[in-house]
Design an enzyme around this catalytic site. Structure first.
Site, PDB file in Angstrom:
ATOM      1  N   GLN A 107     -26.832  13.448 -10.335  1.00 41.14           N
ATOM      2  CA  GLN A 107     -27.769  12.960  -9.330  1.00 41.14           C
ATOM      3  C   GLN A 107     -28.492  14.097  -8.619  1.00 41.14           C
ATOM      4  O   GLN A 107     -27.979  15.214  -8.510  1.00 41.14           O
ATOM      5  CB  GLN A 107     -27.024  12.094  -8.304  1.00 41.14           C
ATOM      6  N   LYS A 123     -28.533  15.661   0.218  1.00 41.33           N
ATOM      7  CA  LYS A 123     -28.890  14.517  -0.623  1.00 41.33           C
ATOM      8  C   LYS A 123     -30.037  13.771   0.047  1.00 41.33           C
ATOM      9  O   LYS A 123     -29.921  13.369   1.217  1.00 41.33           O
ATOM     10  CB  LYS A 123     -27.688  13.595  -0.826  1.00 41.33           C
ATOM     11  N   THR A 222     -23.640  17.678   3.449  1.00 38.95           N
ATOM     12  CA  THR A 222     -22.184  17.691   3.312  1.00 38.95           C
ATOM     13  C   THR A 222     -21.704  19.124   3.372  1.00 38.95           C
ATOM     14  O   THR A 222     -22.215  19.997   2.662  1.00 38.95           O
ATOM     15  CB  THR A 222     -21.761  17.066   1.971  1.00 38.95           C
ATOM     16  N   LEU A 225     -16.713  23.017   1.091  1.00 43.45           N
ATOM     17  CA  LEU A 225     -15.358  23.452   1.401  1.00 43.45           C
ATOM     18  C   LEU A 225     -15.237  24.966   1.227  1.00 43.45           C
ATOM     19  O   LEU A 225     -15.924  25.557   0.392  1.00 43.45           O
ATOM     20  CB  LEU A 225     -14.358  22.729   0.501  1.00 43.45           C
ATOM     21  N   ASP A 289     -17.575   4.186  -8.941  1.00 45.60           N
ATOM     22  CA  ASP A 289     -18.046   5.300  -9.766  1.00 45.60           C
ATOM     23  C   ASP A 289     -17.132   6.525  -9.689  1.00 45.60           C
ATOM     24  O   ASP A 289     -17.568   7.629  -9.982  1.00 45.60           O
ATOM     25  CB  ASP A 289     -19.461   5.685  -9.329  1.00 45.60           C
TER      26      ASP A 289
END
Length: 409
Positions: A107, A123, A222, A225, A289
């Site tokens: 994506q 995104k 997001t 990490l 998904d």
């Protein structure tokens, strides 16, 4: 007293001792655990609303240093996070110093570097809030708002396994293009009066770009990490084949869970319970998904299942894809703490809590009302599924005390 009478008396006392140990002391321990679950729930509810505030009065550390120190093998952020608002404020306001195509995947996404060197995944918005994604439960583009909602649901459920996510508006012309790599810049175009880009990914097409409203694009970011916690990718044991006419074993074998319990890392430790927690989480958000999942490397099954990539969620509020719950209804076990938390959230509490948690976000309202209503309905289905399990096997088998070492062999 005769020897025979003494033996009988000692036997009676032994039985009384065992009864007390098993039924009274253990019950007291369980009650104490349940009380702690309830206290944790109230602490979560009290801290639901997070103000995006830049102040970090009690520390000289940067927001990125704080967030990096939160990460441990069993949680991405701690239960009590007074600095959460400052970290999320930085995510949505810090200057973008570099923009590149997103990491490998199916994506469209962009990888941004924020001032201070922090990586975030951007995104873009692809759908209006009230758009309904028809077709298969995993159909359609990624939904940026789903990432935001899923993060806050992770907080509400007490899992704390999802990286931080917040909404952000970016000006593609002034914030992205001047710092974009040639690879990303080469995917920019103008459609009408709108600036667009299509990026690089498996399903990225020049004919299907993401477009801003003029130059300003809504999206989610997001938090990446820390690099000191490298990730390991695993195939989900209940993953789909994504091939028409070909079923995965779990889709036709009702005893499939027995086979899973005999394979590492599901034969002992917390990983199978994490899978079931994740099935509950995914069912609530409508995510069918999760074909793979990530954990920290070299953890031998001890670290958590990290709730990454939740954007194939909240597509169709009318759809309840029961197959997402297969790990729960095939294994018929659930953590006591998860069971307690789900019960605390019924009667409309879940919808209200999530709405409150998301109300501070820059892209609020994050979800439409039908999606919020669907959460409460799906919660009832989860509770009913657990009841079916307890009716069949008994609560002592189904409700697993997650504070103990779990072995399935």
């Amino acid at each position: 007293m005769k020897l025979k009478q003494r033996v009988v008396l000692l036997a009676i006392l032994l039985v009384i001792f065992i009864f007390t140990k098993v039924f009274l002391i253990d019950n007291l321990d369980t009650s104490a655990a349940n009380r702690e679950d309830q206290r944790a729930f109230h602490r979560m509810m009290a801290s639901l609303h997070v103000e995006l505030d830049p102040r970090l009065d009690h520390t000289l550390q940067s927001p990125w240093e704080i967030a990096a120190q939160w990460v441990v093998p069993r949680e991405v952020y701690p239960e009590e996070t007074p600095e959460l608002g400052a970290v999320m404020h930085a995510m949505t306001t810090k200057k973008i110093i570099k923009a590149d195509v997103g990491y490998k995947g199916t994506q469209l996404k962009a990888l941004l570097i924020l001032e201070g060197g922090q990586k975030v995944v951007f995104k873009p918005k692809r759908y209006a809030r009230d758009y309904v994604v028809e077709g298969e439960p995993y159909a359609g583009y990624d939904r940026h708002n789903a990432e935001v909602a899923a993060f806050h649901l992770d907080r509400i459920l007490g899992f704390r396994r999802a990286p931080l996510v917040v909404g952000r508006f970016v000006n593609l012309r002034t914030e992205i293009k001047p710092v974009a790599t040639e690879q990303l810049l080469g995917t920019f175009m103008t459609v009408g009066n709108n600036t667009c880009f299509y990026g690089k990914c498996y399903y990225c097409r020049e004919t299907e770009p993401a477009c801003a409203d003029g130059d300003v694009m809504e999206g989610s970011v997001t938090l990446w990490l820390p690099d000191v916690w490298p990730l390991q990718k695993h195939r989900h044991p209940w993953g789909r084949t994504y091939r028409e006419g070909k079923l995965a074993r779990w889709e036709y074998d009702e005893s499939y869970c027995d086979a899973v319990k005999k394979t590492s890392p599901y034969d002992s430790g917390p990983r199978l319970l994490d899978i079931i927690d994740t099935a509950i989480f995914d069912y609530l958000i409508g995510n069918a998904d999760r074909h793979h999942y990530e954990s920290f490397q070299d953890d031998e099954g001890a670290s958590m299942l990290i709730l990454l990539d939740n954007a194939k969620s909240f597509g169709n509020p009318a759809l309840e894809e029961r197959s997402i719950l297969a790990p729960l209804y095939q294994c018929c076990i659930i953590r006591v703490s998860t069971w307690n938390r789900l019960n605390y959230l019924k009667n409309g509490v879940l919808k209200s809590a999530l709405k409150t948690a998301m109300s501070h976000d820059p892209i609020s309202p994050v979800l439409s009302d039908p999606h919020l209503d669907a959460l409460d309905q799906r919660l009832l289905s989860i509770l009913a599924t657990v009841k079916q399990c307890t009716d069949q096997f008994g609560s002592d088998v189904v409700l697993v005390e997650d504070r103990m070492t779990l072995s399935h062999l």
